[in-house]
Design a protein around this motif. Sequence first.
Motif, mmCIF file in Angstrom:
data_model
loop_
_atom_site.group_PDB
_atom_site.id
_atom_site.type_symbol
_atom_site.label_atom_id
_atom_site.label_comp_id
_atom_site.label_asym_id
_atom_site.label_seq_id
_atom_site.Cartn_x
_atom_site.Cartn_y
_atom_site.Cartn_z
ATOM 1 N N UNK A 82 -17.130 -7.210 16.861
ATOM 2 C CA UNK A 82 -17.341 -5.789 17.142
ATOM 3 C C UNK A 82 -16.276 -4.907 16.520
ATOM 4 N N UNK A 83 -15.013 -5.300 16.662
ATOM 5 C CA UNK A 83 -13.925 -4.512 16.076
ATOM 6 C C UNK A 83 -13.956 -4.577 14.554
ATOM 7 N N UNK A 84 -14.439 -5.694 14.028
ATOM 8 C CA UNK A 84 -14.591 -5.824 12.580
ATOM 9 C C UNK A 84 -15.581 -4.791 12.056
ATOM 10 N N UNK A 85 -16.724 -4.689 12.727
ATOM 11 C CA UNK A 85 -17.756 -3.723 12.338
ATOM 12 C C UNK A 85 -17.288 -2.296 12.611
ATOM 13 N N UNK A 86 -16.533 -2.114 13.708
ATOM 14 C CA UNK A 86 -16.084 -0.776 14.123
ATOM 15 C C UNK A 86 -15.165 -0.121 13.095
ATOM 16 N N UNK A 87 -14.497 -0.932 12.290
ATOM 17 C CA UNK A 87 -13.615 -0.377 11.252
ATOM 18 C C UNK A 87 -14.400 0.543 10.329
ATOM 19 N N UNK A 88 -15.665 0.191 10.073
ATOM 20 C CA UNK A 88 -16.486 0.953 9.137
ATOM 21 C C UNK A 88 -17.546 1.813 9.835
ATOM 22 N N UNK A 89 -17.694 1.648 11.151
ATOM 23 C CA UNK A 89 -18.717 2.426 11.860
ATOM 24 C C UNK A 89 -18.096 3.195 13.023
ATOM 25 N N UNK A 242 -12.831 8.242 18.653
ATOM 26 C CA UNK A 242 -13.323 7.147 17.811
ATOM 27 C C UNK A 242 -14.783 6.827 18.004
ATOM 28 N N UNK A 243 -15.330 7.180 19.165
ATOM 29 C CA UNK A 243 -16.751 6.962 19.434
ATOM 30 C C UNK A 243 -17.612 7.724 18.428
ATOM 31 N N UNK A 244 -17.096 8.876 17.955
ATOM 32 C CA UNK A 244 -17.856 9.745 17.051
ATOM 33 C C UNK A 244 -17.856 9.265 15.602
ATOM 34 N N UNK A 249 -17.477 9.887 9.394
ATOM 35 C CA UNK A 249 -16.687 8.843 8.740
ATOM 36 C C UNK A 249 -15.254 9.324 8.545
ATOM 37 N N UNK A 250 -14.293 8.532 9.031
ATOM 38 C CA UNK A 250 -12.886 8.894 8.876
ATOM 39 C C UNK A 250 -12.366 9.805 9.978
ATOM 40 N N UNK A 251 -13.168 9.990 11.055
ATOM 41 C CA UNK A 251 -12.772 10.900 12.134
ATOM 42 C C UNK A 251 -11.496 10.429 12.840
ATOM 43 N N UNK A 252 -11.293 9.109 12.919
ATOM 44 C CA UNK A 252 -10.086 8.585 13.582
ATOM 45 C C UNK A 252 -8.842 8.989 12.803
ATOM 46 N N UNK A 253 -8.874 8.763 11.501
ATOM 47 C CA UNK A 253 -7.728 9.115 10.653
ATOM 48 C C UNK A 253 -7.513 10.639 10.642
ATOM 49 N N UNK A 254 -8.610 11.373 10.533
ATOM 50 C CA UNK A 254 -8.540 12.834 10.491
ATOM 51 C C UNK A 254 -7.975 13.385 11.804
ATOM 52 N N UNK A 255 -8.512 12.916 12.921
ATOM 53 C CA UNK A 255 -8.066 13.420 14.231
ATOM 54 C C UNK A 255 -6.619 13.027 14.514
ATOM 55 N N UNK A 279 -5.593 -0.968 8.039
ATOM 56 C CA UNK A 279 -5.468 -2.095 7.115
ATOM 57 C C UNK A 279 -5.126 -3.377 7.874
ATOM 58 N N UNK A 280 -4.191 -3.268 8.814
ATOM 59 C CA UNK A 280 -3.794 -4.437 9.592
ATOM 60 C C UNK A 280 -4.902 -4.913 10.523
ATOM 61 N N UNK A 281 -5.690 -3.964 11.032
ATOM 62 C CA UNK A 281 -6.839 -4.326 11.873
ATOM 63 C C UNK A 281 -7.832 -5.163 11.069
ATOM 64 N N UNK A 282 -8.092 -4.736 9.845
ATOM 65 C CA UNK A 282 -8.987 -5.487 8.966
ATOM 66 C C UNK A 282 -8.387 -6.838 8.613
#
Length: 302
Positions: A82-89, A242-244, A249-255, A279-282
């Motif tokens: 789930x966290x793997x997929x969440x990196x991109x979604x 992060x839910x959004x 796309x990129x809302x986590x980094x932006x916020x 990067x480390x999460x991936x």
Amino acid sequence: MKKKAILLIKVLFLFLLIFYLNKFINTQEFLNAFKVIQVKDMALILFLYLIFFVLVTLRWMTVVSNFVKLNFFYLFKNIILGYNIAIFTSTLAVDATKFYGLSKKIEPSKNISLVIYDKLFTLFFKIIFLCIIFNYLNFTKLEIYKDTFFLISSIIVVFLIFFLLKINFFLNYLLRFKFFTFLKDIEKIIMINKNKINKLIFLNLVIQVQFILLYFVVIKIFIKNISFIEVSLITPLIEIVGILQILFIGIIEFSTVIFYSFFNFSNENILAATLTLRFNELLITVPVYLFSVYKYKKDKNT
């Protein structure tokens, strides 16, 4: 039509993100920020991520343990996926893989109710935690309409506690409508999991503090004068936003950059920190997922 609207939202936000990066991020300063990272820093970040995934799995295991007995590594591999997929979604991907992991173990209505129960419990905890930290920081440092924000926060906390105490009343009302029939098992789950409440509160607290520590360790690499309490305020906000990511796309980094800009920290350093986290999460999720699959299959065959 719905898919086109979602695509349009994603494209528009992507253009906004590109504009912001071009306007407010100095490319050279951003690239130079990475020079401070050392191998020991990367090793510590990966270790903290691993601990986080273990704790999240233990929480999920606690939620479902009264309904189905499953191997730790079986649940672990679904969480990691789930966290793997969440990196991109979106972080909603974790909920999807939780549901998928139980899809052949228990009936669908109880499965989705367990996922919702875990999500709501965690979300309510984050909001209450956020209100407490914000008011502490506001009274000690920010001093922005202290009394007003304290009153608003108090109302939110009281409402959430009242909602939890009277959740059966709300459920009974919602179940009158066919759309909410999938919630019929939540009442049973709440009653059966009553003996787990204290453990779930403790696990949520440990997970929240541990995840804040992860953010603090990474950001501290780039910004030496940041405090743990400042990170404690922003991190839950980022998790909720992060839910959004499924739409933006990129809302986590932006916020992350936007929120920390209120403390007058360097945009370049914060962006470098958040990308280091991603990067480390991936980097950790792929090998850990493969290991958990191998370990589960090995335990299953012994």
